[in-house]
Scaffold this motif. Sequence first.
Motif, mmCIF file in Angstrom:
data_model
loop_
_atom_site.group_PDB
_atom_site.id
_atom_site.type_symbol
_atom_site.label_atom_id
_atom_site.label_comp_id
_atom_site.label_asym_id
_atom_site.label_seq_id
_atom_site.Cartn_x
_atom_site.Cartn_y
_atom_site.Cartn_z
ATOM 1 N N THR A 193 5.915 21.828 -7.931
ATOM 2 C CA THR A 193 4.796 21.558 -8.830
ATOM 3 C C THR A 193 4.302 22.827 -9.532
ATOM 4 O O THR A 193 3.638 22.752 -10.561
ATOM 5 N N MET A 236 4.524 9.068 -13.285
ATOM 6 C CA MET A 236 4.564 10.172 -14.247
ATOM 7 C C MET A 236 5.324 9.746 -15.499
ATOM 8 O O MET A 236 4.870 9.952 -16.638
ATOM 9 N N LEU A 286 1.690 15.945 -12.266
ATOM 10 C CA LEU A 286 1.764 14.487 -12.085
ATOM 11 C C LEU A 286 2.903 14.102 -11.167
ATOM 12 O O LEU A 286 2.798 13.120 -10.411
ATOM 13 N N TYR A 287 3.996 14.845 -11.211
ATOM 14 C CA TYR A 287 5.126 14.582 -10.324
ATOM 15 C C TYR A 287 4.680 14.647 -8.866
ATOM 16 O O TYR A 287 5.088 13.825 -8.032
ATOM 17 N N SER A 343 3.633 17.572 -16.355
ATOM 18 C CA SER A 343 4.568 16.785 -15.545
ATOM 19 C C SER A 343 4.744 17.313 -14.119
ATOM 20 O O SER A 343 4.833 16.509 -13.180
#
Length: 437
Positions: free
Chosen positions: A274, A193, A184-185, A181
């Motif tokens: 991230t 996401m 993808l965020y 996540s």
Amino acid sequence: MEEKSKAFLPSTDPLTLKEIILYNLAGFAFNIYDTILYTWVTYFYISLESKDFQYITTMLFGIILFSGRILDALTDPFIGYMSDRTKSRWGRRKPYIFVSYPILFISFILVWAPPVNDTSIYNALYLGIVLFFYYWSYTGVLIPWFAMLPEMSRNNQERVKIASIGAGMGVFAALIAGGLSPLLYGWVGPFKMALIFGLLGFIGGEIGLFGAKERYQPDIDEETPGFFKTMKMAFNDKQVLSFAIMIMLVQLTYQLMLMIVPFLTTLVLGLDATESWKILGEVIFLMGAVVPLWYFLLSKYPKRNVFRGIIIMMIVGFIGCYFIGDLPFGSPLLQAMLIIPIAAIPMGGMFVSVLGIISDLTDQGELQTGKRKEAIYFGIYGIVRKFGWAFSALILTGGFILFDPDGRPSVMGVKAMWLMCAAVCILGFLAFIPYKL
């Protein structure tokens, strides 16, 4: 006189591995939804790291999460009570799960699409409405699913096996969500996401719904007491009360930890959000890796003693987390990856053992009343757990406001959260002392 029909008791035949896996696919879905929501929703709505505004002010955001979870918690025992009383050709549990899953999926992805791209009261109203449907549908799946466990088997070893495999699958889901996540965020944005992970959880949950089988049906003529009388009878049991208070306090620290990690990554470690995948991925992997250890301990020793050991380990770990970034060795990231697992690894044991404890409480209730009320006990678990989640939102946002009048996340605000987690676990340990079952 016509003989009354008899209840179909839980089968004594051993469960197959296929049955156990299909049953636990719902837990796989829950862990995806929970990990994504509680890791990123606070950061998404109030952080200033990736944008120069908050969608909702910190104080208002905390109030929304708190009030939404309180309202959600109050529905848990009601859904459990209704599920216990339901008599249909599809069983007592599946009708609620079937209706709730699509609503859960849709509301989950809508969380990440606030209508105004600025700080606005409309975003607050929108989030409150969407979370209302999310929480209701979550309860509609969770409580009936939980209630299937004690009626699938009356064998303690088999129950521990079900819970252990479920914990392993849940950790695997959380590992996927927690590890991917953050990437993808940053790559595709919060909404896409959520769409990717929401579809993964929805498909997994639906497969489990069509595969899991209910192994108990009540007598069609069986009468059950009223809702409030049933709740009063349950909470009058000192064992239930001790467990309920403890789990409300201890489990809220898991949600709080998930919410802290992105802020820890950016403010204390000095990294991009991230990069939080490194911490989340490591922690969740280790939680899953030690599931066999918890399975062994729960099979050999009383659950209450294992659980008390788990709480003590969490306390030590949370206190250590306060010093991340201030220790005289390695980088702040290295310190985090060495210390946070001390608190997080025992959480894997917590999720393995809690379902077994509730199953024991269900059996005790049957001995006392002559009736099985699985969903009521899991409804009680749901209500106290969600009260804990509600307070975790207030603790986090209140801590940020305490160290910054504007509610902006700060280094001291993050550090204070670790000490708060330790203090809450100490209270939970004290509440669990009277538990003797």
